[in-house]
Design a protein around this motif. Structure first.
Motif, PDB file in Angstrom:
ATOM      1  N   TYR A  67       3.003   0.981   0.764  1.00  0.00           N
ATOM      2  CA  TYR A  67       3.644   1.685  -0.337  1.00  0.00           C
ATOM      3  C   TYR A  67       3.574   0.939  -1.668  1.00  0.00           C
ATOM      4  CZ  TYR A  67       5.442   4.466   3.540  1.00  0.00           C
ATOM      5  OH  TYR A  67       5.542   5.239   4.662  1.00  0.00           O
ATOM      6  N   GLU A  68       3.617  -0.387  -1.635  1.00  0.00           N
ATOM      7  CA  GLU A  68       3.532  -1.136  -2.889  1.00  0.00           C
ATOM      8  C   GLU A  68       2.170  -0.961  -3.548  1.00  0.00           C
ATOM      9  OE1 GLU A  68       4.672  -5.237  -2.497  1.00  0.00           O
ATOM     10  OE2 GLU A  68       6.582  -4.706  -1.557  1.00  0.00           O
ATOM     11  N   VAL A  69       1.112  -1.000  -2.738  1.00  0.00           N
ATOM     12  CA  VAL A  69      -0.236  -0.805  -3.281  1.00  0.00           C
ATOM     13  C   VAL A  69      -0.393   0.634  -3.765  1.00  0.00           C
ATOM     14  CG1 VAL A  69      -2.714  -0.891  -2.782  1.00  0.00           C
ATOM     15  CG2 VAL A  69      -1.187  -2.615  -1.814  1.00  0.00           C
ATOM     16  N   CYS A  70       0.165   1.564  -3.022  1.00  0.00           N
ATOM     17  CA  CYS A  70       0.130   2.975  -3.422  1.00  0.00           C
ATOM     18  C   CYS A  70       0.798   3.144  -4.785  1.00  0.00           C
ATOM     19  CB  CYS A  70       0.841   3.810  -2.358  1.00  0.00           C
ATOM     20  SG  CYS A  70       0.918   5.571  -2.720  1.00  0.00           S
ATOM     21  N   GLU A  71       1.970   2.567  -4.954  1.00  0.00           N
ATOM     22  CA  GLU A  71       2.673   2.654  -6.235  1.00  0.00           C
ATOM     23  C   GLU A  71       1.857   2.000  -7.352  1.00  0.00           C
ATOM     24  OE1 GLU A  71       6.797   1.164  -8.404  1.00  0.00           O
ATOM     25  OE2 GLU A  71       6.612   0.947  -6.227  1.00  0.00           O
ATOM     26  N   ARG A 105       7.206  11.572  -5.719  1.00  0.00           N
ATOM     27  CA  ARG A 105       7.546  11.749  -4.295  1.00  0.00           C
ATOM     28  C   ARG A 105       7.644  10.407  -3.566  1.00  0.00           C
ATOM     29  NH1 ARG A 105       3.283  16.186  -2.867  1.00  0.00           N
ATOM     30  NH2 ARG A 105       2.361  15.001  -4.443  1.00  0.00           N
ATOM     31  N   LEU A 106       6.723   9.490  -3.889  1.00  0.00           N
ATOM     32  CA  LEU A 106       6.764   8.167  -3.256  1.00  0.00           C
ATOM     33  C   LEU A 106       8.075   7.460  -3.589  1.00  0.00           C
ATOM     34  CD1 LEU A 106       5.471   5.709  -1.775  1.00  0.00           C
ATOM     35  CD2 LEU A 106       4.555   5.038  -4.011  1.00  0.00           C
ATOM     36  N   ASN A 111      13.889   5.813  -1.862  1.00  0.00           N
ATOM     37  CA  ASN A 111      15.269   5.845  -2.362  1.00  0.00           C
ATOM     38  C   ASN A 111      15.400   5.374  -3.799  1.00  0.00           C
ATOM     39  OD1 ASN A 111      16.404   6.866   0.055  1.00  0.00           O
ATOM     40  ND2 ASN A 111      16.238   4.824   0.948  1.00  0.00           N
ATOM     41  N   ARG A 112      14.372   5.618  -4.579  1.00  0.00           N
ATOM     42  CA  ARG A 112      14.403   5.320  -6.011  1.00  0.00           C
ATOM     43  C   ARG A 112      14.389   6.668  -6.740  1.00  0.00           C
ATOM     44  NH1 ARG A 112       9.582   1.111  -6.036  1.00  0.00           N
ATOM     45  NH2 ARG A 112       9.716   1.345  -8.285  1.00  0.00           N
ATOM     46  N   ASP A 113      15.441   7.432  -6.459  1.00  0.00           N
ATOM     47  CA  ASP A 113      15.515   8.832  -6.868  1.00  0.00           C
ATOM     48  C   ASP A 113      15.403   9.047  -8.372  1.00  0.00           C
ATOM     49  OD1 ASP A 113      15.853   9.306  -4.193  1.00  0.00           O
ATOM     50  OD2 ASP A 113      17.959   9.904  -4.340  1.00  0.00           O
TER      51      ASP A 113
END
Length: 134
Positions: A67-71, A105-106, A111-113
Motif C-alpha cells: 500500500y505504501e508503494v501504491c500511494e 479509495r486507498l 482509515n485516512r478518511d
C-alpha cells in the motif's frame, strides 16, 4: 527513449493481462525509471504516459498489498498531471481523475478518511467540471 519506454509499458500491460503481475511490475518499474531519468534531462517528452505507468503499477502494488508503494505511485501520477495542468498541457484528464479516485479509495481503506474524501471530491469535480472546476 520514448519508444523503449512505451514498449516497456505495453509489455507491462500484456503481462498484467496474462496475470503475471511480478513481471508486469518489473516492466512498469523499468519504464518509469527510464522515463524519470529522461524527464530530469528533458529527453522524455510524454509525461502523461509516465503518469499512466504510475497508475498501472499502483494497481499491481495494491493487489500484492504494498500500500505504501501504491500511494507513492498515485501521488507521483497526480503530481505529474497537475504540473501539466498548470501549464495547460493535459490532453487526457482521465489519468488524473483515475489517480485521484484510486488514491481516495486507498486512503479510506487505510482509515485516512478525511484525506481520502478530498481526493474523491477532486476526482468528482474534475469529472463534472473539468480543469475549470478546481
Amino acid at each position: 527513449v520514448n519508444n523503449r519506454v512505451e514498449l516497456l509499458y505495453l509489455l507491462g500491460a500484456i503481462s498484467q493481462l496474462n496475470d503475471d503481475n511480478r513481471q508486469a511490475i518489473r516492466y512498469f518499474t523499468e519504464g518509469i525509471e527510464i522515463a524519470s531519468d529522461s524527464k530530469d534531462s528533458n529527453r522524455y517528452i510524454n509525461p502523461e504516459e509516465l503518469a499512466r505507468a504510475y497508475v498501472s503499477r499502483s494497481d499491481l502494488e495494491y493487489q500484492v498489498r504494498s500500500y505504501e508503494v501504491c500511494e507513492f505511485d498515485l501521488r507521483n501520477a497526480i503530481a505529474i498531471m497537475e504540473e501539466l495542468d498548470d501549464d495547460d498541457l493535459v490532453t487526457n484528464f482521465d489519468i488524473l481523475i483515475n489517480a485521484h479516485e484510486k488514491l481516495g479509495r486507498l486512503l479510506i481503506s487505510l482509515n485516512r478518511d478525511e484525506e481520502g474524501e478530498k481526493h474523491l471530491m477532486d476526482a468528482t469535480s474534475l469529472s463534472v467540471y473539468g480543469a475549470d472546476g478546481r
